[in-house]
Design a protein around this motif. Structure first.
Motif, PDB file in Angstrom:
ATOM      1  N   TYR A  63       4.481  -3.188   2.753  1.00 41.35           N
ATOM      2  CA  TYR A  63       3.047  -3.201   2.463  1.00 41.35           C
ATOM      3  C   TYR A  63       2.706  -4.216   1.375  1.00 41.35           C
ATOM      4  N   ALA A  67       0.599  -7.373   2.404  1.00 41.35           N
ATOM      5  CA  ALA A  67      -0.751  -7.302   1.829  1.00 41.35           C
ATOM      6  C   ALA A  67      -1.025  -8.541   0.988  1.00 41.35           C
ATOM      7  N   LEU A  87      -7.563  -3.711  -0.233  1.00 45.20           N
ATOM      8  CA  LEU A  87      -6.176  -3.391   0.093  1.00 45.20           C
ATOM      9  C   LEU A  87      -5.198  -3.862  -0.985  1.00 45.20           C
ATOM     10  N   GLN A  88      -5.622  -4.810  -1.830  1.00 49.08           N
ATOM     11  CA  GLN A  88      -4.762  -5.299  -2.905  1.00 49.08           C
ATOM     12  C   GLN A  88      -4.807  -4.410  -4.142  1.00 49.08           C
TER      13      GLN A  88
END
Length: 144
Positions: A63, A67, A87-88
């Motif tokens: 991830y 990401a 998402l970060q």
């Protein structure tokens, strides 16, 4: 006219350009960190194993790496910018609260500062969006 007045006038004249510069800087940092995590995967795994999330090492390694890579690209081109920034943020918060405090103070100085800068830029991008110089804006005005 003093320098702060000039900067303020320039900032209000070119807000989209400043957002573009912030997006490009942030995206490059994320891509470089993603490449670093790919080339130093064991180091990333060791950091995760030393944290509270050692049971999730495989999923978190993938991830974090992807990401950063894909999020960086999307932020640079200005496509799905807010989603990519959102998402970060868990990755950066995890690094700040769970990963970096495990390491010694001497090792984390530059990583802590870089993480704080990136987190600040992510929050700024999340708030502002992609701006008018972006793929989202182009698609909105030319294809929809």
């Amino acid at each position: 006219m003093n320098i702060t007045t000039r900067i303020s006038r320039w900032r209000h004249s070119y807000p989209s350009f400043l957002l573009l510069i912030a997006r490009i800087i942030l995206g490059i940092i994320l891509i470089v960190k993603g490449i670093f995590f790919i080339s130093h995967a064991q180091q990333l795994k060791d950091m995760i194993l030393a944290s509270r999330f050692s049971g999730w090492v495989g999923i978190l390694t993938a991830y974090v790496t992807f990401a950063h890579l894909f999020g960086g690209v999307f932020i640079i081109i200005g496509l799905f910018t807010r989603i990519a920034a959102l998402l970060q943020i868990p990755v950066l918060l995890g690094a700040l609260f769970f990963i970096l405090p495990v390491h010694e103070v001497n090792d984390m100085g530059s990583d802590l500062i870089l993480s704080l800068i990136v987190l600040g830029l992510l929050i700024y991008i999340l708030k502002k969006g992609s701006g008018s110089i972006s793929m989202e804006d182009y698609l909105k005005h030319h294809l929809l």
